[in-house]
Design an enzyme around this catalytic site. Structure first.
Site, short mmCIF file in Angstrom:
data_model
loop_
_atom_site.label_atom_id
_atom_site.label_comp_id
_atom_site.label_asym_id
_atom_site.label_seq_id
_atom_site.Cartn_x
_atom_site.Cartn_y
_atom_site.Cartn_z
N GLY A 33 0.77 -1.24 0.00
CA GLY A 33 0.00 0.00 0.00
C GLY A 33 0.80 1.29 0.00
N THR A 35 2.99 2.44 2.08
CA THR A 35 4.42 2.32 2.37
C THR A 35 5.19 2.01 1.10
OG1 THR A 35 3.87 1.47 4.57
CG2 THR A 35 6.14 1.22 3.83
N ARG A 62 -8.23 -5.78 3.65
CA ARG A 62 -8.20 -6.59 4.86
C ARG A 62 -7.27 -7.79 4.68
NH1 ARG A 62 -13.75 -7.24 8.24
NH2 ARG A 62 -14.09 -5.06 8.76
N ILE A 125 -5.03 -6.80 11.70
CA ILE A 125 -4.99 -8.26 11.73
C ILE A 125 -3.68 -8.78 11.15
CG2 ILE A 125 -6.09 -10.40 10.97
CD1 ILE A 125 -7.70 -8.78 13.01
N LYS A 136 8.39 -14.81 17.11
CA LYS A 136 8.53 -16.22 17.50
C LYS A 136 9.78 -16.82 16.88
CE LYS A 136 6.25 -20.72 17.37
NZ LYS A 136 5.00 -21.47 17.19
N ARG A 219 15.92 -1.47 46.02
CA ARG A 219 16.64 -2.22 47.06
C ARG A 219 15.69 -2.99 47.94
NH1 ARG A 219 19.84 1.69 50.49
NH2 ARG A 219 18.17 3.11 49.89
N HIS A 280 6.28 10.88 55.46
CA HIS A 280 5.41 9.71 55.54
C HIS A 280 4.05 9.98 54.90
CE1 HIS A 280 8.34 7.53 57.79
NE2 HIS A 280 8.37 8.42 58.77
N ARG A 440 -11.99 12.82 64.41
CA ARG A 440 -11.73 14.17 63.93
C ARG A 440 -11.35 15.09 65.09
NH1 ARG A 440 -12.25 15.73 59.13
NH2 ARG A 440 -13.28 13.77 58.67
#
Length: 519
Positions: A33, A35, A62, A125, A136, A219, A280, A440
């Site tokens: 396409g 590219t 597709r 896809i 893989k 650590r 804290h 409170r």
């Protein structure tokens, strides 16, 4: 067999230069396409995948690369004779390099006008299938999903004649991170709505999948017997702490990062120069001023004892004067959007002191999360802000403009103090902070005790409560300490009793209509 590279990218950054380098190195370029068109227009020899496979693109594009001639070339193991014999039998050349990035699904659904049909069409896809196959088979194939890796691949080929096994493995890891993130976006999107009706889309999908990238192993965690690591989100928006740049000091610890986040979130909520000191996870001092130096001096006065070994955050440039004052005490981390050269020189004398630069910005996390046993609590962040016009005066006595200014300051800082919260404020600085108590009333007492210990008078101060007063007793403690004005959410069934107490004691009180529990 000839050397082949397959290039098909939605993000075409650097594609032409990459294809040219590969062609010059003797690679036959396959593409699809847009590219392929871009590469051809640059005068680089390229073959359309449809011409290579002998099978045309179909179904509106597709089906392009879903072909045995492509996937056999990707999956064939060069070290297995039977694989190579099969390629030879069917006249298929191996594909050695794959450069593919996927349809822009994330950008598509970010558009508020994106239809369900447009989102579905932006689910790739062929791309994921190709890069997973190549990853893989990384022992034979180099697969690239980020334009930032083009240069490394070219340099290795020029230097040793091929992409090294180590690099091929690292590139393969990136593929599976990439496809995991891609599939997570699709899953989150589809399960965030009822059927295909985008108008029902909610921010909380039925299946929530997130991805974080490890920055470092630590650590230890909160305590030495706990293991820990720091992860940041894949994309960090400007203004959030995870996008920090550490320019000095030893490695940050788990607690350093947690407290730094509390400090930065608090200080960046102010529009004028401000300083917040955290110990804290709680502010032990906060103030605004004309510059960093004045803001720090005021913040430090609130609780000098607790400030020792704290995290100090500024929302403005830190210059020489502020650096000289801060350097008089021990601090773990200092955060600011900018440090002057003079400040850096002063802080540079303390080699272990961590300095973090964090860009100013208005971004917020889309979710706040809290891990529980076997589950996860997820909520939107507490990013609500109250404006002066939102305040509701509920007492006979009206607040002065100075009191309103201090109320707005107090309300901003109260949001970042652990509940139950009571904070005393005057002239743009905290005077006493009571945090994290079950009662409170106890928070109010602690806040007044802290002010007394710091030698600060609460006479004429204002007090903020992060949630309503369930009884008048807490209000009486605040007034007895010297406060003349109170800001609180309201909403208690005993509001009338509390308002009557305020009128009886001659103070002014305003309601915000919202609370800020912080657990």
């Amino acid at each position: 067999m000839k050397k082949q590279a397959l290039i098909s990218c939605s993000d075409k950054s650097g594609v032409v230069e990459f294809a040219k380098e590969l062609s010059n190195l003797g690679y036959h370029i396959l593409s699809t396409g847009g590219t392929a068109k871009l590469i051809a227009e640059a005068g680089i020899p390229v073959q359309e995948v449809a011409d290579y496979t002998g099978f045309p693109e179909m179904l509106d594009g597709r089906v392009k690369t879903l072909n045995p001639k492509i996937h056999a070339g990707l999956l064939a193991r060069r070290c297995v004779p039977e694989h190579m014999q099969a390629l030879e039998q069917f006249k298929i050349d191996p594909i050695d390099i794959v450069a593919v990035n996927l349809y822009p699904f994330e950008q598509a659904i970010a558009n508020p006008n994106c239809t369900f049909e447009n989102a579905i069409e932006n689910i790739d896809i062929g791309g994921p299938t190709m890069i997973r196959a190549a990853a893989k088979n990384h022992e034979s194939v180099a697969v690239i999903v980020s334009p930032g890796d083009y240069r490394k691949v070219i340099e290795e080929i020029k230097e040793v004649g091929h992409v090294t096994p180590e690099t091929r493995l690292e590139l393969a890891k990136k593929v599976f991170v990439h496809t995991a993130h891609y599939d997570a976006m699709i899953s989150n999107y589809l399960t965030s709505m009822k059927g295909s009706d985008v108008s029902t889309r909610t921010r909380f999908p039925e299946s929530l999948t997130r991805q974080w990238v490890k920055v470092q192993d630590m650590r230890y965690g909160e305590n030495p017997h706990q293991a820990a690591a720091f992860y940041r989100e894949k994309h960090v928006a400007p203004g959030l702490l995870a996008g920090y740049d550490q320019i000095q000091g030893k490695e940050l610890s788990y607690n350093n990062i947690a407290d730094s986040d509390a400090a930065w979130e608090a200080v960046r909520s102010f529009d004028t120069p401000a300083c917040v000191i955290i110990k804290h996870a709680n502010p032990c001092g906060a103030a605004i001023g004309v510059d960093a130096a004045e803001a720090y001096a005021k913040a430090f006065k609130c609780d000098p004892t607790s400030a020792f070994g704290g995290i100090i955050a500024f929302n403005c440039k830190v210059g020489q004067e502020a650096a000289e004052e801060v350097s008089k005490q021990f601090a773990e981390v200092i955060i600011a959007p900018e440090f002057t050269p003079e400040a850096l020189e002063i802080f540079g004398k303390k080699k272990n002191l961590r300095l973090l630069i964090v860009a100013n910005g208005s971004a917020h996390n889309d979710f706040d999360m809290k891990r529980i046993g076997g589950g996860l609590l997820v909520q939107t962040p507490d990013s609500q802000t109250v404006k002066e016009e939102d305040l509701k005066v509920v007492t006979e006595l009206q607040p002065t403009s100075a009191q309103i200014s201090d109320m707005m300051f107090a309300w901003k800082i109260a949001k970042f103090i652990k509940s139950n919260t009571i904070v005393f404020v005057k002239n743009g600085m905290t005077l006493g902070v009571g945090a994290g108590q079950m009662s409170r009333v106890d928070s109010a007492r602690i806040a007044s005790i802290k002010a007394k210990e710091a030698g600060l008078s609460l006479q004429g101060s204002i007090a903020a409560s992060d949630a309503f007063f369930p009884f008048r007793d807490g209000l009486d403690v605040i007034i007895d300490a010297g406060a003349k004005a109170v800001i609180q959410p309201g909403g208690s069934i005993r509001d009338e009793e509390v308002i009557a107490a305020a009128n009886e004691r001659g103070i002014t009180m305003v309601f915000t209509g919202e609370r800020h529990f912080r657990h």
